[in-house]
Design a protein around this motif. Sequence first.
Motif, mmCIF file in Angstrom:
data_model
loop_
_atom_site.group_PDB
_atom_site.id
_atom_site.type_symbol
_atom_site.label_atom_id
_atom_site.label_comp_id
_atom_site.label_asym_id
_atom_site.label_seq_id
_atom_site.Cartn_x
_atom_site.Cartn_y
_atom_site.Cartn_z
ATOM 1 N N SER A 146 -8.595 1.226 -4.579
ATOM 2 C CA SER A 146 -9.080 2.006 -3.439
ATOM 3 C C SER A 146 -8.118 3.156 -3.157
ATOM 4 C CB SER A 146 -9.182 1.123 -2.195
ATOM 5 O OG SER A 146 -10.173 0.138 -2.363
ATOM 6 N N VAL A 183 -3.699 7.956 0.077
ATOM 7 C CA VAL A 183 -3.287 6.555 0.113
ATOM 8 C C VAL A 183 -3.936 5.820 -1.048
ATOM 9 C CG1 VAL A 183 -5.162 5.947 1.701
ATOM 10 C CG2 VAL A 183 -3.145 4.466 1.549
ATOM 11 N N VAL A 195 0.877 -1.161 0.000
ATOM 12 C CA VAL A 195 0.000 0.000 0.000
ATOM 13 C C VAL A 195 0.918 1.214 0.000
ATOM 14 C CG1 VAL A 195 -1.659 1.310 1.372
ATOM 15 C CG2 VAL A 195 -1.793 -1.209 1.283
ATOM 16 N N SER A 220 -4.434 1.659 -2.601
ATOM 17 C CA SER A 220 -4.277 0.241 -2.322
ATOM 18 C C SER A 220 -3.300 -0.407 -3.301
ATOM 19 C CB SER A 220 -5.636 -0.451 -2.422
ATOM 20 O OG SER A 220 -6.142 -0.341 -3.750
ATOM 21 N N ARG A 221 -2.975 -1.649 -3.060
ATOM 22 C CA ARG A 221 -2.003 -2.354 -3.909
ATOM 23 C C ARG A 221 -2.435 -2.387 -5.370
ATOM 24 N NH1 ARG A 221 -2.380 -5.161 0.706
ATOM 25 N NH2 ARG A 221 -0.476 -5.596 1.897
ATOM 26 N N TYR A 273 -3.458 -1.352 4.637
ATOM 27 C CA TYR A 273 -4.093 -0.103 4.217
ATOM 28 C C TYR A 273 -4.391 0.745 5.440
ATOM 29 C CZ TYR A 273 -7.094 2.802 1.204
ATOM 30 O OH TYR A 273 -7.630 3.826 0.475
ATOM 31 N N THR A 305 -4.200 5.192 7.114
ATOM 32 C CA THR A 305 -3.924 6.609 6.909
ATOM 33 C C THR A 305 -3.070 7.201 8.027
ATOM 34 O OG1 THR A 305 -5.953 7.251 8.043
ATOM 35 C CG2 THR A 305 -6.097 6.908 5.652
#
Length: 121
Positions: free
Chosen positions: A56, A49, A32, A51-52, A101, A103
């Motif tokens: 997302s 951020v 991530v 996701s992989r 994942y 923040t």
Amino acid sequence: VQLQASGGGLVQAGGSLRLSCAASGRTLSRYVMAWFRQAPGKEREFAAVISRSGNSVDYADSVKGRFTISRDNAKNTVSLQMATLKPEDTAVYYCAAALFYGTVEPYYGYWGQGTQVTVSS
């Protein structure tokens, strides 16, 4: 994984800038990825951020609608497109990698060296 951020600079308010983060050592798709920033005299804060897979994304309220995070796993890079920049966006911007994942900083075990963004009024 080693991270190298680039693309910072001086821009006028209302302008745009694109930051890039290049990864080496390990495949970026394992992680991530996020951008954090630290303004002068302030603590480092979360900005965005992804996701992989890239499916997302999340943004801090302060940048939502103006910043766009993206990634190219084939090129091992993550980008932050910044638009409608404001003087309060002035900060050192850091890219970071995590296995989960989130923040908040404790999720992120790998950090780039930071790139300075200065927005003049």
